[in-house]
Write a protein that holds these residues in place. Structure first.
Motif: not given
Length: 479
Positions: A131-136, A138-143
């Motif tokens: 949840g540290d990089y802006n890819q796919m 979003s930056k954060e994961t779902r969690f």
């Protein structure tokens, strides 16, 4: 991860509260008769050693040191709320879970996956992005964010709890198309993650120059080739490998390996030998011998989820035949490598969960509690009572005292001065009572579930009559 089955739970049928025994008694059955009854049952004794469950390389001090050993919480379910709040939600539960006897939590796959903010993590793309990089997308994961994940892990450790990472290393998702000379087609096998770590190409998936395939492919996803030294280095061998980064940087204490049918057991063995930590594999197979075979092929470095016990409980409790509990299970073959469970994010087939949790929390193995059962669906006071009984008295090997269609009675024989317990499960519509042999002579016992108000004395020869309410259980030990 593979499939999701759900049921509408009739919650009012799952828990039967305390009853007054006098409502069904024609006379004072708690009195001790003058003569012992003759044994008319076969005694089936398991061959496990009498020691409490011992997690391999566990550092958990509070609950691995308690008489009954630790209990695991699966700290998620399928499609938990999106929006990056889940790590903080779990963090807020830890103090209560720890106080009730939960010694470890199993988290969902934590790294960035193909579906970004909507993914449950089982389609991994960048193993080093929490949840540290802006890819796919979003930056954060779902969690949540990487910072929130590390805060959750730190708080779990403050509560003397271990944290297990869900590791998905059979397959990857979210790569780019590239020409693949081994297939003669374009494949989604080019991975250039934003973390800059573990770039992958067609050479790292099947087929390749070294291997055409391994034990299994899941859902058409690119299938990682674990025989490639480059893949081994990045997953578990290098100092900055996935496993060592999870353990040393984030603080994970162990691993739940997803879909281990997809690769050799040697992979898990090599991972644990290089990285350390507790390990449990998801080998979705109801045959206890197959589960034991897999555990042995990890050189007993890993436990396995006891699907044999899971399906036996479903047939026993929902199929109205408790004789099914006489069947073979992993915990009977290797209790220290069996993780028992009643439901998880993939499968939720057992309706009479009160009986199933009474079974796994009084028997050998490492019990795993499902988040939704504890937090949402079942009577929490019932669950907390079973957790207390487990950590206090579920010790020693197991003797099965009586089994028929409706009744199941087993004895934990105690260990190191702990008296153990007797569990009585009744799957009929009527109260039941039965004489059983205990390990206690001339002692008063009681039902610590509160379902019976009897407090009988065992005879000099250790026999005693106990009772159990309908569709419920009672659990007896020294008063």
């Amino acid at each position: 991860m593979k499939m999701k089955t759900t049921k509408l739970l009739l919650l009012s049928t799952l828990f039967i509260g305390s009853f007054s025994c006098t409502q069904i008694m024609e006379d004072n059955e708690s009195s001790i008769p003058e003569h012992e009854p003759k044994a008319n049952m076969e005694l089936q004794v398991t061959t496990h050693d009498g020691a409490p469950f011992n997690k391999n390389e566990s550092s958990n001090k509070r609950y691995s040191g308690s008489p009954g050993g630790p209990v695991m919480m699966q700290a998620f379910y399928w499609d938990v709320p999106a929006g990056g709040t889940w790590w903080n939600t779990v963090k807020g539960k830890l103090n209560n879970w720890s106080n009730q006897g939960i010694g470890s939590i199993w988290l969902p796959p934590a790294s960035k996956a193909q579906n970004g903010p909507f993914s449950m993590g089982y389609d991994p793309m960048d193993y080093f992005d929490f949840g540290d990089y802006n890819q796919m997308g979003s930056k954060e994961t779902r969690f949540g964010s990487g910072t929130e994940l590390r805060s959750l892990v730190g708080e779990a450790h403050n509560q003397n709890m271990e944290v297990y990472a869900d590791i998905v290393i059979n397959h990857n998702s979210g790569g780019q198309l590239e020409a693949n000379p081994y297939t003669g087609t374009d494949t989604w096998t080019k991975f250039n993650p934003a973390s800059g770590k573990f770039n992958r190409t067609y050479n790292d998936f099947h087929p390749n120059l070294d291997a055409n395939n391994d034990e299994g492919v899941f859902g058409g996803f690119p299938d990682l080739s674990h025989k490639k030294s480059y893949v081994q280095d990045w997953l578990w061998k290098k100092s900055n490998s996935v496993g060592k980064y999870y353990k040393n940087d984030v603080g994970f204490d162990g691993w739940r390996f997803d879909y281990v049918k997809g690769f050799g057991a040697w992979v898990v063995k090599d991972w644990v030998n290089n990285v350390g930590g507790f390990a449990v594999g998801e080998l979705w197979d109801g045959n206890a011998s197959t589960l034991k075979w897999w555990v042995d092929n990890t050189d007993r470095k890993s436990s396995a989820f006891d699907f044999a016990a899971y399906y036996a409980m479903d047939r026993a409790f929902d199929g109205n035949n408790l004789n099914e509990l006489n069947g073979d299970m992993l915990w009977k073959k290797d209790s220290q490598r069996a993780v028992t469970f009643v439901a998880n994010h993939d499968t939720d087939e057992i309706w009479r969960k009160n009986l199933a949790y009474a079974y796994i929390l009084t028997h050998e193995g490492y019990p795993c509690i499902f988040y939704r059962d504890y937090e949402d669906w079942l009577d929490k006071s019932m669950m907390n009572n079973l957790l207390w009984i487990h950590k206090s008295y579920a010790t020693g090997n197991t003797s099965i005292l009586h089994v028929d269609n409706d009744e199941y009675i087993a004895r934990r024989n105690g260990y190191n001065g702990n008296p153990g317990l007797v569990v009585y499960i009744n799957n009929s519509d009527n109260w039941k009572e039965r004489w059983v042999p205990t390990n206690w002579s001339n002692k008063k016992i009681k039902d610590y579930t509160g379902h019976s108000n009897w407090e009988p004395w065992t005879q000099g020869g250790t026999w005693v009559k106990i009772q159990c309410p309908p569709r419920s259980y009672s659990i007896w030990t020294l008063k």
